[in-house]
Motif scaffolding. Structure first.
Motif, PDB file in Angstrom:
ATOM      1  N   PRO A 147       0.714  -1.183  -0.105  1.00 32.54           N
ATOM      2  CA  PRO A 147       0.101   0.031  -0.106  1.00 32.54           C
ATOM      3  C   PRO A 147       0.837   1.251   0.222  1.00 32.54           C
ATOM      4  O   PRO A 147       0.295   2.211  -0.573  1.00 32.54           O
ATOM      5  N   SER A 148       2.058   1.234   0.682  1.00 32.92           N
ATOM      6  CA  SER A 148       2.887   2.496   0.563  1.00 32.92           C
ATOM      7  C   SER A 148       3.228   2.910  -0.659  1.00 32.92           C
ATOM      8  O   SER A 148       3.451   4.213  -0.809  1.00 32.92           O
ATOM      9  N   VAL A 149       3.345   2.214  -1.627  1.00 36.26           N
ATOM     10  CA  VAL A 149       3.529   2.850  -3.144  1.00 36.26           C
ATOM     11  C   VAL A 149       2.315   2.556  -4.115  1.00 36.26           C
ATOM     12  O   VAL A 149       2.366   2.444  -5.300  1.00 36.26           O
ATOM     13  N   GLY A 150       1.310   2.490  -3.549  1.00 31.17           N
ATOM     14  CA  GLY A 150      -0.151   2.554  -4.426  1.00 31.17           C
ATOM     15  C   GLY A 150      -0.969   1.396  -4.498  1.00 31.17           C
ATOM     16  O   GLY A 150      -1.826   1.100  -5.177  1.00 31.17           O
ATOM     17  N   GLY A 151      -0.472  -0.051  -3.724  1.00 28.45           N
ATOM     18  CA  GLY A 151      -1.025  -0.943  -3.858  1.00 28.45           C
ATOM     19  C   GLY A 151      -2.328  -1.132  -2.630  1.00 28.45           C
ATOM     20  O   GLY A 151      -2.581  -0.048  -2.157  1.00 28.45           O
ATOM     21  N   ARG A 152      -2.868  -2.099  -2.456  1.00 32.64           N
ATOM     22  CA  ARG A 152      -3.966  -2.152  -1.545  1.00 32.64           C
ATOM     23  C   ARG A 152      -3.789  -3.508  -0.745  1.00 32.64           C
ATOM     24  O   ARG A 152      -3.454  -4.386  -1.169  1.00 32.64           O
ATOM     25  N   ILE A 153      -4.752  -3.579   0.356  1.00 30.60           N
ATOM     26  CA  ILE A 153      -4.872  -4.893   1.070  1.00 30.60           C
ATOM     27  C   ILE A 153      -5.877  -5.811   0.279  1.00 30.60           C
ATOM     28  O   ILE A 153      -7.049  -5.335   0.011  1.00 30.60           O
ATOM     29  N   LEU A 154      -5.660  -7.050   0.094  1.00 27.88           N
ATOM     30  CA  LEU A 154      -6.358  -8.005  -0.538  1.00 27.88           C
ATOM     31  C   LEU A 154      -6.613  -9.141   0.249  1.00 27.88           C
ATOM     32  O   LEU A 154      -5.838  -9.620   1.010  1.00 27.88           O
ATOM     33  N   SER A 155      -8.016  -9.687   0.455  1.00 29.79           N
ATOM     34  CA  SER A 155      -8.336 -10.841   1.286  1.00 29.79           C
ATOM     35  C   SER A 155      -7.566 -12.084   0.959  1.00 29.79           C
ATOM     36  O   SER A 155      -7.252 -12.332  -0.314  1.00 29.79           O
ATOM     37  N   TYR A 156      -7.719 -13.090   1.862  1.00 28.39           N
ATOM     38  CA  TYR A 156      -7.609 -14.367   1.493  1.00 28.39           C
ATOM     39  C   TYR A 156      -8.024 -14.990   0.472  1.00 28.39           C
ATOM     40  O   TYR A 156      -7.694 -15.656  -0.477  1.00 28.39           O
ATOM     41  N   ASP A 157      -9.501 -14.770   0.685  1.00 30.66           N
ATOM     42  CA  ASP A 157     -10.535 -15.257  -0.419  1.00 30.66           C
ATOM     43  C   ASP A 157     -10.160 -14.907  -1.757  1.00 30.66           C
ATOM     44  O   ASP A 157     -10.553 -15.395  -2.707  1.00 30.66           O
TER      45      ASP A 157
END
Length: 356
Positions: A155-165
């Motif tokens: 996330p620090s460089v533009g990503g996002r948190i994505l779930s295990y599912d």
């Protein structure tokens, strides 16, 4: 095994484990492409013994897609041509970065495939307005054009948190053949490894580290899960990293030391964990952790400039530059860990590179 759209030799190397640097963009001071320097960088990586090249990725600068530059196709073409001139293109893992909304991603996939790239490193960055279901559908459509190398961007460089599912469903998509985990987070990295192991496609998917803060630890850690009564073992097969863009010949040697130790079953964990700390310290300076990665690309350019491979640290974004004190930090780690620095190799490379 035979796979759709990807050479068997390349797929076998991908699964065995490849060392893949994320290729920077060589620029002139006026922000035009310095083609000679860009080609020289590619030759340096090949001379260092890499197993592949990733281009059009974060380290190449996402801004190559901006209308005022429009460098995406040109950068991929230059790199593909230099790889072809080497005579090694058929055996190298050729990865093209793909990002943006679905229309853009599909266009980039078509460009990459037309230029002979084997896989598309598909970024989920900048798409926070999309649901996980929409991201999965985007992936399915890209995979119909080019095999997919998944990418968990921090996330620090533009990503996002994505779930295990999300990752479990991602693994079930045909022609997803690898996933790069780069959340810089143990919990989220574990989500991806567990998702692969719980997928029926687990044997077909290679796990790659993109965690530049944890490179050696990722490579030496065995993962084991009980999946419906079956024990599934999984390791990081290789790495696709911005860190691999500098001090490359030394990193290649270290990578093979780890891979051979795993193969023989005689890893020297104490020594490797010490080296892991050193590599992470070097990366902290390189990626400008003190300023939340603000100078990460400029830091890579600074090292390559010092070594004579680039003429400057220029970046397409005016925000991407060395932070205050970052140059001194880079100098500190170079002095602290000379055994991980390949200045001598590069001097010999430049002396013998007939096109330099």
């Amino acid at each position: 095994m035979m796979t759709d759209f990807i050479h068997t030799e390349v797929y076998q190397q991908l699964m065995k484990g490849g060392f893949i640097p994320a290729h920077p963009l060589a620029l002139n001071s006026d922000l035009t492409i310095d083609e000679a320097a860009h080609r020289r960088l590619t030759r340096y990586y090949l001379a260092s013994g890499v197993d592949g090249i990733a281009i059009g990725v974060h380290t190449t600068q996402f801004e190559i897609r901006d209308p005022q530059f429009n460098y995406y196709r040109q950068v991929l073409e230059i790199t593909a041509d230099e790889l072809a001139l080497s005579g090694k293109a058929d055996s190298l893992i050729k990865v093209a970065g793909i990002c943006g909304p679905e229309k853009q991603a599909l266009e980039e996939a078509e460009i990459a495939r037309s230029l002979g790239y084997d896989l598309g490193l598909l970024s989920m960055g900048g798409l926070n307005h999309l649901s996980e279901a929409e991201l999965l559908e985007r992936t399915r459509k890209v995979a119909e054009i080019i095999p997919v190398f998944g990418f968990y961007l921090q996330p620090s460089v533009g990503g996002r948190i994505l779930s295990y599912d999300f990752w479990k469903e991602f693994c079930n998509i045909p022609r997803v053949y690898a996933i790069k985990t780069a959340p810089f987070d143990r919990y989220h990295t574990l989500d991806v490894v567990r998702a692969i192991c719980h997928s029926v496609r687990e044997p077909e998917i290679a796990l790659y580290t993109g965690n530049d803060d944890n490179i050696i630890n990722d490579l030496i850690t065995p993962y084991r899960f009980n999946v419906d009564g079956r024990i599934i073992d999984k390791r990081f097969a290789g790495g696709l990293l911005g860190h691999y863009a500098v001090w490359t010949s030394k990193s290649v040697a270290l990578f093979h030391r780890v891979k051979e130790g795993i193969r023989r079953g005689d890893l020297d964990y104490t020594s490797l964990l010490q080296t892991a700390m050193e590599v992470t310290d070097m990366n902290a300076a390189l990626f400008d952790v003190a300023h939340r990665f603000k100078g990460s690309i400029a830091g890579i350019h600074e090292v390559l400039k010092r070594q004579g491979l680039l003429r400057g640290t220029w970046c397409l974004s005016p925000e991407e530059k060395l932070s205050e004190g970052q140059s001194a930090e880079i100098e500190r780690v170079i002095r602290a860990y000379p055994h991980l620095v390949d200045d001598d190799f590069i001097r010999e490379f430049l002396a013998n590179d007939k096109q330099s």
